[in-house]
Design a protein around this motif. Sequence first.
Motif, PDB file in Angstrom:
ATOM      1  N   ILE A 149       0.887  -1.167   0.000  1.00 47.72           N
ATOM      2  CA  ILE A 149       0.000   0.000   0.000  1.00 47.72           C
ATOM      3  C   ILE A 149       0.921   1.213   0.000  1.00 47.72           C
ATOM      4  O   ILE A 149       1.638   1.458   0.969  1.00 47.72           O
ATOM      5  CB  ILE A 149      -0.928   0.016   1.228  1.00 47.72           C
ATOM      6  CG1 ILE A 149      -1.752  -1.270   1.289  1.00 47.72           C
ATOM      7  CG2 ILE A 149      -1.830   1.242   1.190  1.00 47.72           C
ATOM      8  CD1 ILE A 149      -2.542  -1.440   2.564  1.00 47.72           C
ATOM      9  N   ASN A 150       0.940   1.922  -1.114  1.00 46.80           N
ATOM     10  CA  ASN A 150       1.852   3.046  -1.294  1.00 46.80           C
ATOM     11  C   ASN A 150       1.187   4.366  -0.941  1.00 46.80           C
ATOM     12  O   ASN A 150       0.034   4.614  -1.310  1.00 46.80           O
ATOM     13  CB  ASN A 150       2.344   3.095  -2.745  1.00 46.80           C
ATOM     14  CG  ASN A 150       3.118   1.854  -3.105  1.00 46.80           C
ATOM     15  OD1 ASN A 150       4.054   1.481  -2.430  1.00 46.80           O
ATOM     16  ND2 ASN A 150       2.698   1.190  -4.177  1.00 46.80           N
ATOM     17  N   PHE A 151       1.928   5.197  -0.229  1.00 49.59           N
ATOM     18  CA  PHE A 151       1.508   6.551   0.099  1.00 49.59           C
ATOM     19  C   PHE A 151       2.501   7.505  -0.544  1.00 49.59           C
ATOM     20  O   PHE A 151       3.466   7.069  -1.175  1.00 49.59           O
ATOM     21  CB  PHE A 151       1.451   6.737   1.618  1.00 49.59           C
ATOM     22  CG  PHE A 151       0.471   5.798   2.287  1.00 49.59           C
ATOM     23  CD1 PHE A 151      -0.885   6.041   2.244  1.00 49.59           C
ATOM     24  CD2 PHE A 151       0.926   4.659   2.946  1.00 49.59           C
ATOM     25  CE1 PHE A 151      -1.786   5.178   2.844  1.00 49.59           C
ATOM     26  CE2 PHE A 151       0.042   3.791   3.550  1.00 49.59           C
ATOM     27  CZ  PHE A 151      -1.325   4.048   3.495  1.00 49.59           C
ATOM     28  N   LYS A 152       2.319   8.799  -0.363  1.00 49.60           N
ATOM     29  CA  LYS A 152       3.202   9.762  -1.025  1.00 49.60           C
ATOM     30  C   LYS A 152       4.672   9.589  -0.641  1.00 49.60           C
ATOM     31  O   LYS A 152       5.539   9.608  -1.490  1.00 49.60           O
ATOM     32  CB  LYS A 152       2.750  11.191  -0.729  1.00 49.60           C
ATOM     33  CG  LYS A 152       1.489  11.561  -1.459  1.00 49.60           C
ATOM     34  CD  LYS A 152       1.124  13.006  -1.242  1.00 49.60           C
ATOM     35  CE  LYS A 152      -0.153  13.306  -2.022  1.00 49.60           C
ATOM     36  NZ  LYS A 152      -0.565  14.685  -1.915  1.00 49.60           N
ATOM     37  N   LYS A 153       4.956   9.435   0.633  1.00 51.09           N
ATOM     38  CA  LYS A 153       6.352   9.358   1.064  1.00 51.09           C
ATOM     39  C   LYS A 153       6.707   8.060   1.767  1.00 51.09           C
ATOM     40  O   LYS A 153       7.828   7.911   2.254  1.00 51.09           O
ATOM     41  CB  LYS A 153       6.676  10.534   1.991  1.00 51.09           C
ATOM     42  CG  LYS A 153       6.613  11.859   1.285  1.00 51.09           C
ATOM     43  CD  LYS A 153       7.100  12.967   2.176  1.00 51.09           C
ATOM     44  CE  LYS A 153       7.081  14.288   1.425  1.00 51.09           C
ATOM     45  NZ  LYS A 153       7.654  15.361   2.191  1.00 51.09           N
ATOM     46  N   THR A 154       5.787   7.142   1.823  1.00 53.67           N
ATOM     47  CA  THR A 154       6.056   5.892   2.530  1.00 53.67           C
ATOM     48  C   THR A 154       5.169   4.784   1.964  1.00 53.67           C
ATOM     49  O   THR A 154       4.366   5.021   1.070  1.00 53.67           O
ATOM     50  CB  THR A 154       5.833   6.073   4.048  1.00 53.67           C
ATOM     51  OG1 THR A 154       6.296   4.922   4.727  1.00 53.67           O
ATOM     52  CG2 THR A 154       4.371   6.302   4.365  1.00 53.67           C
TER      53      THR A 154
END
Length: 168
Positions: A149-154
């Motif tokens: 599960i990708n987020f903007k910075k992590t």
Amino acid sequence: LILPSFLRPKKLDSLRYARTQLNFSGSYTDRRDFFLLRSLNVAWGYEWKKKNHSWYYSPFNVESVGLTSRKKLQDLFDSIPNLKFSFNTGLVISQVLSYTYQKNRSNKSNILRLGLEESGLIFGTFKNLDRDNNLYRFVKLDADYRHYINFKKTAIVFRLYGGVGIPY
């Protein structure tokens, strides 16, 4: 070394996104007072892909490991006898087959990898390859599933891995 096409018979021309891989590696590890480890790996294989699916087959994979134990490692073996199983000299001449499926959707990714390796069944019949009785004979199955599960910075990653090896 990766070749952009298969080194193959003409009958396999229908495969798409195929390439041949030749891998060579070696290592020399000197853990002063514990052990000296030398290894050599040679593999020849094929990789091909179609959409989210990829396969890898290596009809010839050789791994040779030579271990020289030293005093402190022998002392550890005396105090923890099962540790001997982690430090061995041996030869693996195997075939490897793996399949990978990858699906990406917006910020989520799923990857499933299944593997099969066999050593000693075919090449174990050649007595010259097993002179010192160091040829490992086994079948190994493994599976690896990952969910990202990708987020903007992590990112958050879940992983499930399992396998079984059967010596014979």
